[in-house]
Write an enzyme that holds these catalytic residues in place. Structure first.
Site, PDB file in Angstrom:
ATOM      1  N   CYS A 163      -3.218  -0.912  -4.252  1.00  0.00           N
ATOM      2  CA  CYS A 163      -2.284  -1.535  -5.191  1.00  0.00           C
ATOM      3  C   CYS A 163      -2.938  -1.898  -6.522  1.00  0.00           C
ATOM      4  CB  CYS A 163      -1.667  -2.776  -4.562  1.00  0.00           C
ATOM      5  SG  CYS A 163      -0.790  -2.443  -3.014  1.00  0.00           S
ATOM      6  N   HIS A 168       1.911  -6.864 -10.218  1.00  0.00           N
ATOM      7  CA  HIS A 168       2.087  -5.966  -9.088  1.00  0.00           C
ATOM      8  C   HIS A 168       3.329  -6.410  -8.328  1.00  0.00           C
ATOM      9  CE1 HIS A 168       1.580  -3.671  -5.556  1.00  0.00           C
ATOM     10  NE2 HIS A 168       1.058  -4.627  -4.813  1.00  0.00           N
ATOM     11  N   ASN A 222       7.512  -2.449  -2.967  1.00  0.00           N
ATOM     12  CA  ASN A 222       6.110  -2.350  -3.365  1.00  0.00           C
ATOM     13  C   ASN A 222       5.717  -0.878  -3.413  1.00  0.00           C
ATOM     14  OD1 ASN A 222       3.345  -2.391  -3.619  1.00  0.00           O
ATOM     15  ND2 ASN A 222       2.970  -3.809  -1.934  1.00  0.00           N
TER      16      ASN A 222
END
Length: 321
Positions: free
Chosen positions: A114, A248, A278
């Site tokens: 990520c 994020h 996500n």
């Protein structure tokens, strides 16, 4: 005059298929209420068989090039941040190079999950400032649906597929435009909190995502708030100076808690997790592109990007658009 990496174009791409929480609940023991309450997620996009990390990355790259008014032949560096490459090798960046028709250039992948886009952005910035290239494509692209355990409702509801890209140009500037600072961290001893239980040299399989959700949440809020403070301090700024934060897009509760810890108003935080879930390395550039295209982020704005992922990696960047 100072040589800096200037953001000159953004782009993004999403798979054709969008899946709502209610649709997901038909195959997973979950519900729309359960997912929204814990994550803020309402939809995610899932790649079809003909959509890969590489094809999504190439689509996002084409958009970013068009926004920058550049051709593929102008690009001297391509970095793709991904945890779900098309192949073990060659690098997905070389596939993107072929798909967009870019000639001989530097092309490689970065694997920091990520946080991958922040890592890739920092590497590209360093290379542009030292003259390795004039223009760079930095892309975050993922097909996380390929590595999810669809029997594990604690993880499979959290992720989606997509790509985001930016074009950077090395320019001599007299003002504070461009990437002003980046900060990167890793603490591998916490790797078992968020990982994939497979790989070529261990199991010989792809594996699935495994996560200790509560521990990841706790570390994320602490580390993201800290790294934002660090990167701003590097250039003598404070949270009050920020026009926009592009975080994020992992979990709305993490985003809200981090913003609260820093005293940042919610209307200055770009939020897309409700629509895309996500998307790992793709989430920051995807959210950035949408905020640029809808006019929220404009020329002259001071923007902070931040992310945290498996490994345990995290980072932040501050730039003047």
């Amino acid at each position: 005059m100072t040589r800096r990496s200037i953001l000159v174009g953004t782009g993004s791409a999403l798979p054709r298929t969008r899946v709502s929480n209610d649709e997901l609940a038909k195959r997973v023991d979950t519900s729309d209420e359960w997912i929204v309450e814990r994550t803020g997620i309402r939809f995610r996009h899932i790649a079809e068989a003909d959509e890969t990390t590489g094809t999504l990355a190439a689509d996002a790259a084409r958009q970013a090039l068009a926004a920058a008014g550049l051709a593929a032949a102008d690009i001297g560096l391509i970095i793709v941040a991904t945890a779900t490459p098309d192949n073990t090798f060659p690098a997905t960046a070389t596939k993107v190079q072929a798909l967009i028709g870019a000639p001989d250039c530097i092309a490689f992948d970065v694997a920091a999950v990520c946080s991958g886009f922040l890592y890739a952005l920092s590497v590209a910035d360093s290379m542009l400032r030292t003259g390795a290239a004039k223009h760079a494509l930095v892309i975050g692209s993922e097909t996380f649906s390929r590595i999810l355990d669809w029997e594990d409702r604690g993880t499979c509801v959290l992720f989606g597929d997509g790509a985001g890209a930016v074009v950077l140009a090395a320019e001599e500037v007299a003002d504070d435009r461009g990437i002003l600072a980046t900060r990167l961290h890793a603490e591998g001893q916490y790797g078992d909190m968020l990982y994939v239980d497979g790989g070529p040299s261990t199991t010989g399989t792809v594996g699935h995502v495994r996560m200790q959700g509560r521990e990841v949440f706790r570390h994320a809020v602490t580390n993201l708030a800290a790294v934002l403070g660090e990167v701003l301090a590097d250039v003598g700024l404070s949270p009050a100076d920020i026009d926009w934060v592009v975080p994020h897009q992992a979990n709305k509760r993490i985003i809200d808690a981090t913003a609260k810890k820093l005293g940042l108003p919610a209307d200055r935080v770009v939020l897309t997790v409700d629509q895309h879930a996500n998307t790992s390395a793709a989430s920051v550039p995807l959210a950035l592109d949408l905020a640029v295209r809808d006019g929220r982020i404009r020329r002259g704005d001071l923007v902070v990007l931040e992310a945290m992922g498996g490994g345990f990696t995290w980072g932040a960047a501050v730039l003047r658009i």
